[in-house]
Design a protein around this motif. Sequence first.
Motif, short mmCIF file in Angstrom:
data_model
loop_
_atom_site.label_atom_id
_atom_site.label_comp_id
_atom_site.label_asym_id
_atom_site.label_seq_id
_atom_site.Cartn_x
_atom_site.Cartn_y
_atom_site.Cartn_z
N ARG A 105 3.92 0.08 14.37
CA ARG A 105 3.14 -0.33 14.88
C ARG A 105 1.58 0.30 14.39
NH1 ARG A 105 4.87 -1.77 19.93
NH2 ARG A 105 2.77 -0.23 21.15
N GLU A 106 1.37 1.45 15.16
CA GLU A 106 0.07 2.65 14.23
C GLU A 106 0.27 2.52 13.26
OE1 GLU A 106 0.91 5.99 16.77
OE2 GLU A 106 -0.34 5.11 18.27
N ALA A 107 1.67 2.96 12.18
CA ALA A 107 1.52 2.54 10.81
C ALA A 107 1.21 1.39 9.63
CB ALA A 107 2.63 2.90 10.14
N LEU A 108 1.63 0.33 10.69
CA LEU A 108 1.67 -1.21 9.55
C LEU A 108 -0.69 -0.88 10.14
CD1 LEU A 108 1.90 -3.82 9.31
CD2 LEU A 108 2.58 -4.34 11.02
N LEU A 109 -0.94 -0.78 11.95
CA LEU A 109 -2.64 -1.40 11.29
C LEU A 109 -3.23 -0.07 10.84
CD1 LEU A 109 -2.32 -1.78 15.06
CD2 LEU A 109 -3.06 -3.21 13.61
N GLU A 119 14.27 -4.47 12.23
CA GLU A 119 14.74 -3.62 11.33
C GLU A 119 14.76 -2.36 10.93
OE1 GLU A 119 16.68 -5.88 8.73
OE2 GLU A 119 17.96 -6.99 9.68
N VAL A 120 12.97 -2.49 10.50
CA VAL A 120 12.17 -1.18 10.57
C VAL A 120 11.65 0.03 11.19
CG1 VAL A 120 10.54 -2.17 9.94
CG2 VAL A 120 11.02 -0.61 8.08
N ASP A 121 12.27 1.53 10.59
CA ASP A 121 11.40 1.83 11.58
C ASP A 121 10.62 2.73 10.95
OD1 ASP A 121 11.97 4.50 9.87
OD2 ASP A 121 14.06 4.32 10.04
N ALA A 122 9.50 3.24 11.78
CA ALA A 122 8.58 4.03 11.59
C ALA A 122 8.59 4.22 10.30
CB ALA A 122 7.93 4.85 12.39
N GLU A 123 8.90 5.92 9.99
CA GLU A 123 9.02 6.17 8.90
C GLU A 123 9.48 5.51 8.16
OE1 GLU A 123 11.32 10.49 7.36
OE2 GLU A 123 11.99 9.40 9.64
N THR A 124 10.08 4.81 8.00
CA THR A 124 10.50 4.15 6.54
C THR A 124 9.83 2.53 5.93
OG1 THR A 124 13.02 3.65 7.25
CG2 THR A 124 11.77 2.15 5.61
N LEU A 125 8.80 2.08 7.62
CA LEU A 125 7.70 1.11 7.17
C LEU A 125 6.45 2.21 6.41
CD1 LEU A 125 6.74 -1.35 7.43
CD2 LEU A 125 5.51 -0.76 9.91
N ALA A 126 5.98 3.45 6.66
CA ALA A 126 5.53 4.31 6.18
C ALA A 126 5.65 4.25 4.74
CB ALA A 126 5.05 5.26 7.07
N SER A 127 6.85 4.77 4.10
CA SER A 127 7.37 5.19 2.89
C SER A 127 6.70 4.34 2.04
CB SER A 127 8.08 5.98 2.99
OG SER A 127 8.77 5.74 2.33
N VAL A 128 7.34 2.63 2.72
CA VAL A 128 7.24 1.99 2.17
C VAL A 128 6.01 1.35 1.27
CG1 VAL A 128 7.76 -0.22 1.71
CG2 VAL A 128 9.82 0.69 2.17
N LEU A 129 5.58 1.17 1.95
CA LEU A 129 3.92 0.96 2.39
C LEU A 129 2.92 1.94 1.80
CD1 LEU A 129 3.04 -0.19 6.16
CD2 LEU A 129 2.99 -1.66 4.06
N ALA A 130 3.12 3.23 1.45
CA ALA A 130 2.06 4.08 0.15
C ALA A 130 2.48 3.90 -0.41
CB ALA A 130 2.34 5.36 0.69
N THR A 131 3.62 3.45 -1.15
CA THR A 131 4.84 3.87 -2.42
C THR A 131 3.18 2.81 -3.21
OG1 THR A 131 6.54 4.01 -1.91
CG2 THR A 131 6.35 3.39 -3.53
N PRO A 132 2.95 3.65 -4.58
CA PRO A 132 2.50 2.80 -5.68
C PRO A 132 3.47 1.89 -6.46
CG PRO A 132 2.62 5.13 -5.94
CD PRO A 132 3.42 4.82 -4.54
N PRO A 133 2.81 1.19 -7.10
CA PRO A 133 2.98 -0.03 -7.67
C PRO A 133 3.54 0.68 -9.03
CG PRO A 133 1.02 -0.30 -8.12
CD PRO A 133 0.80 0.68 -7.45
N MET A 134 4.46 -0.18 -9.80
CA MET A 134 5.06 1.08 -11.29
C MET A 134 5.00 -0.45 -12.47
SD MET A 134 9.18 1.86 -11.31
CE MET A 134 8.71 3.55 -9.91
N MET A 135 4.38 0.78 -12.98
CA MET A 135 4.44 -0.54 -14.30
C MET A 135 3.84 -1.93 -14.20
SD MET A 135 7.34 0.67 -16.45
CE MET A 135 8.71 -0.20 -15.15
N ALA A 136 2.91 -1.89 -13.09
CA ALA A 136 2.08 -3.17 -12.93
C ALA A 136 0.67 -2.62 -12.16
CB ALA A 136 3.13 -3.83 -11.98
N THR A 137 -0.17 -4.13 -11.93
CA THR A 137 -1.15 -3.78 -10.87
C THR A 137 -0.47 -3.93 -9.94
OG1 THR A 137 -2.40 -5.28 -12.95
CG2 THR A 137 -3.18 -5.07 -10.70
N TRP A 138 -0.14 -4.66 -8.94
CA TRP A 138 0.15 -4.93 -8.03
C TRP A 138 1.62 -4.41 -7.14
CZ3 TRP A 138 -4.01 -5.36 -5.26
CH2 TRP A 138 -5.08 -5.60 -5.73
N ARG A 139 1.89 -3.71 -6.10
CA ARG A 139 3.35 -3.79 -5.68
C ARG A 139 3.18 -4.97 -4.32
NH1 ARG A 139 7.40 0.01 -4.92
NH2 ARG A 139 8.26 0.15 -3.11
N VAL A 140 3.97 -5.76 -4.09
CA VAL A 140 3.91 -6.00 -2.52
C VAL A 140 5.57 -6.05 -1.46
CG1 VAL A 140 4.61 -8.34 -2.46
CG2 VAL A 140 3.02 -8.03 -4.47
#
Length: 334
Positions: free
Chosen positions: A94-98, A57-78
């Motif tokens: 695929r390129e964004a994920l790799l 379902e996810v497109d490249a732009e959304t995937l890249a954006s979510v993966l680049a978002t830092p954690p909020m008020m916590a050590t980890w973002r999952v």
Amino acid sequence: MAASDGWVLTTTDAPGGAFYLHGDDHFRKEEELRRLVELHLDPSTRDFNLDVLRGTEVDAETLASVLATPPMMATWRVVVLREVEGLAGSKHAREALLEVVQAPPPGLALIMSCTVPDRSKAKVYAELQRHARSTAFEAVAEADVPGWLASRASESHGVEIEIDAARALGAAIGTDLGVLDRELEKLTEYVGDAKRITLADVEAVGTRIPAQDRWRWLDMVAERRFEEACRTLPTLIAQGESGVGLVIMLATQLLRIGVVLESGREGLEAALPPYQRWLVKNVVPQARGWTLPELDRAVIELRDLDRMLKASSHSDEHFLETWLMGLRVRKEAA
């Protein structure tokens, strides 16, 4: 049963980074995914730091954006990415994920779940295995089921299940671990404080046990009760067992007996996968009834029988019965 091809997280390991869970055993793969999520997430900030995406379902732009978002008020973002195989049609995704898998940003725990399509030669799967913390969850074999049930009953439900009960459940349900686990839950509630599941308990809760358990039939042959095996063979075939499938099981069991004859109990224990070591208790005494020449001849005949089953119009029952009767005649002559 299921082999890890690189890494399994324990609570003593440094968490974070990219995790690649793959294989056809969806039940254990999903359990490991949930465990990794809980290990990394702070419950108080869970809503801010958990994203669940699907490769279909996810497109490249959304995937890249979510993966680049830092954690909020916590050590980890999952970030959980299910159905990684769904990215096969998007080169940019695929390129964004790799890119992230090869160099995960601080504070990210990327947990990927994948079922690689049959005969796929896509390089992305090999790259994910190479760069992520990778664990393979292979589909279980029938011979693994009783051992898995015994381990699961003890570790997850706090009960003991007798091996005959575990074999009956496997014969009735198959290799779907999710369904088997639900049956264990039901049986655990049924036995209550007894903390022990017997074959009678399995029957009492309504599990439809086959009239002829394939494991019991296999024991008949291995214990050289050939006449009894002949008599019960039609029931086994009527339940849907195939001649080729039974030949494979028989050959495997006879080879286990051969290991005992040549290398003893210790040799068999070393040769069996962990979830099949429950077989040792049965196979060792069965081996006392055979000699190596008898075993060699029986296995060679099974090889020929396999060829005939695949090429002849005669019934599976006919060929198997002929093989069993040959063993019986030689036993009586000896």
